[in-house]
Enzyme design. Structure first.
Site, PDB file in Angstrom:
ATOM      1  N   ASP A   9      39.484  44.813  42.757  1.00  0.00           N
ATOM      2  CA  ASP A   9      38.211  44.419  42.875  1.00  0.00           C
ATOM      3  C   ASP A   9      38.074  43.351  43.928  1.00  0.00           C
ATOM      4  OD1 ASP A   9      35.458  43.771  41.848  1.00  0.00           O
ATOM      5  OD2 ASP A   9      36.124  42.234  40.467  1.00  0.00           O
ATOM      6  N   SER A  10      36.718  42.892  44.094  1.00  0.00           N
ATOM      7  CA  SER A  10      36.622  41.721  45.152  1.00  0.00           C
ATOM      8  C   SER A  10      37.286  40.653  44.786  1.00  0.00           C
ATOM      9  CB  SER A  10      35.138  41.485  45.517  1.00  0.00           C
ATOM     10  OG  SER A  10      34.384  41.569  44.463  1.00  0.00           O
ATOM     11  N   CYS A  72      35.338  47.908  40.032  1.00  0.00           N
ATOM     12  CA  CYS A  72      34.522  47.223  41.046  1.00  0.00           C
ATOM     13  C   CYS A  72      33.367  48.266  41.112  1.00  0.00           C
ATOM     14  CB  CYS A  72      34.727  46.897  42.406  1.00  0.00           C
ATOM     15  SG  CYS A  72      33.616  46.229  43.407  1.00  0.00           S
ATOM     16  N   GLU A 154      33.272  33.707  39.845  1.00  0.00           N
ATOM     17  CA  GLU A 154      34.426  33.309  40.656  1.00  0.00           C
ATOM     18  C   GLU A 154      34.693  31.659  40.695  1.00  0.00           C
ATOM     19  OE1 GLU A 154      36.870  35.065  42.520  1.00  0.00           O
ATOM     20  OE2 GLU A 154      36.138  37.003  41.799  1.00  0.00           O
ATOM     21  N   CYS A 186      28.568  45.310  36.438  1.00  0.00           N
ATOM     22  CA  CYS A 186      29.497  44.558  37.641  1.00  0.00           C
ATOM     23  C   CYS A 186      30.529  43.899  36.972  1.00  0.00           C
ATOM     24  CB  CYS A 186      28.577  43.890  38.531  1.00  0.00           C
ATOM     25  SG  CYS A 186      29.818  42.517  39.457  1.00  0.00           S
ATOM     26  N   HIS A 188      32.343  41.494  37.209  1.00  0.00           N
ATOM     27  CA  HIS A 188      32.294  40.231  37.088  1.00  0.00           C
ATOM     28  C   HIS A 188      31.276  39.699  35.904  1.00  0.00           C
ATOM     29  CE1 HIS A 188      34.100  40.052  40.955  1.00  0.00           C
ATOM     30  NE2 HIS A 188      34.561  38.719  40.927  1.00  0.00           N
TER      31      HIS A 188
HETATM   32  N1  DGL Z   1      33.018  43.062  40.627  1.00  0.00           N
HETATM   33  C1  DGL Z   1      32.326  43.674  41.617  1.00  0.00           C
HETATM   34  C2  DGL Z   1      31.353  44.767  40.889  1.00  0.00           C
HETATM   35  O1  DGL Z   1      31.860  45.406  39.890  1.00  0.00           O
HETATM   36  C3  DGL Z   1      31.711  42.634  42.312  1.00  0.00           C
HETATM   37  C4  DGL Z   1      30.673  43.007  43.211  1.00  0.00           C
HETATM   38  C5  DGL Z   1      31.036  41.871  44.658  1.00  0.00           C
HETATM   39  O2  DGL Z   1      31.989  41.377  44.876  1.00  0.00           O
HETATM   40  O3  DGL Z   1      30.016  41.553  44.665  1.00  0.00           O
HETATM   41  O4  DGL Z   1      30.437  45.091  41.602  1.00  0.00           O
END
Ligand code: DGL
Length: 235
Positions: A9-10, A72, A154, A186, A188
């Site tokens: 993921d990011s 992600c 985050e 998402c 997050h």
């Molecule tokens: N967890 C990512 C997602 O599911 C985050 C996206 C991001 O980094 O903007 O989209």
């Protein structure tokens, strides 16, 4: 040695999916990449996200990952189809907003609209548009970008007045439209669930992490027993 499963993921959002997987398969060898240097992905050009995904998948495959979970939604929207073409020896599992179960739940409780919270990339991506068209017949899908949500998750700011205001602002159009349930598109966003629930009392939030983890577990089982890596419906 057991084939590994790679997750990325990011940032920390995808850990919820990895954790759900490890609850199902505690003996699996798992790698997790958090691409913090490039977090958030939302707002970056597709080409940059695709480059990051290529690099991460290459690393995960070199570590022995035979299943890679794009934990992600944004990366999945941009790169899932491409990665499946480029790396046929890997079984990919992607995230897409869980519109189908949400639409069914809305219909069951006599609601006419479901909400989808996601990044702009995910909302304009083909995966989302196709699932909405395919699975939400008769139920209105109202989408909203969770602007600022990834940054809140985050930073661990899950209860300040600013965090509450950000959540309230994003939820407003969905609540006005009577959306219930609301899909967390998402990985997050589940980290913000206590705030989301506070600001939308009585509304159900749908987190697809468990379903995605079950799909990854099924693919890992197939590979582990030595079945043909490219067979089956996971691709
Ligand atoms: N967890 C990512 C997602 O599911 C985050 C996206 C991001 O980094 O903007 O989209």
């Amino acid at each position: 040695m057991n084939p590994a499963v790679g997750f990325f993921d990011s940032g920390i959002g995808g850990l919820g999916v990895a954790r759900a997987f490890l609850r199902l398969r505690p003996d699996a060898r798992v790698f997790y990449v958090a691409d913090w240097e490039h977090c958030p992905y939302g707002g970056r050009p597709d080409s940059e996200i695709l480059d990051r995904v290529r690099l991460i998948c290459s690393r995960l495959e070199s570590l022995g990952s035979r299943v890679i979970v794009m934990a992600c939604n944004t990366a999945s929207a941009v790169a899932l189809r491409q990665m499946r073409r480029e790396r046929p020896s890997v079984r990919f599992v992607g995230m897409e907003p869980a519109v189908k179960p949400a639409a069914a739940a809305a219909a069951a409780r006599g609601r006419r609209a479901v909400g989808v919270l996601a990044t702009a990339h995910t909302l304009r991506g083909g995966l989302f548009r196709e699932t909405s068209a395919r699975h939400a017949s008769g139920i209105k899908v109202v989408a909203a970008e969770g602007k600022g949500f990834v940054e809140l998750a985050e930073s661990g700011d899950l209860c300040s007045a600013d965090a509450r205001e950000t959540v309230r602002r994003v939820l407003a159009p969905l609540l006005e439209a009577g959306c219930d349930p609301i899909v967390l598109g998402c990985t997050h966003y589940p980290l913000l669930l206590p705030l989301l629930r506070d600001e939308a009392p009585g509304v159900e939030f749908v987190d697809p992490a468990e379903a995605v983890a079950r799909r990854a577990a099924a693919l890992w089982d197939e590979i582990r027993v030595g079945s043909e890596p490219n067979a089956g419906g996971g691709r």
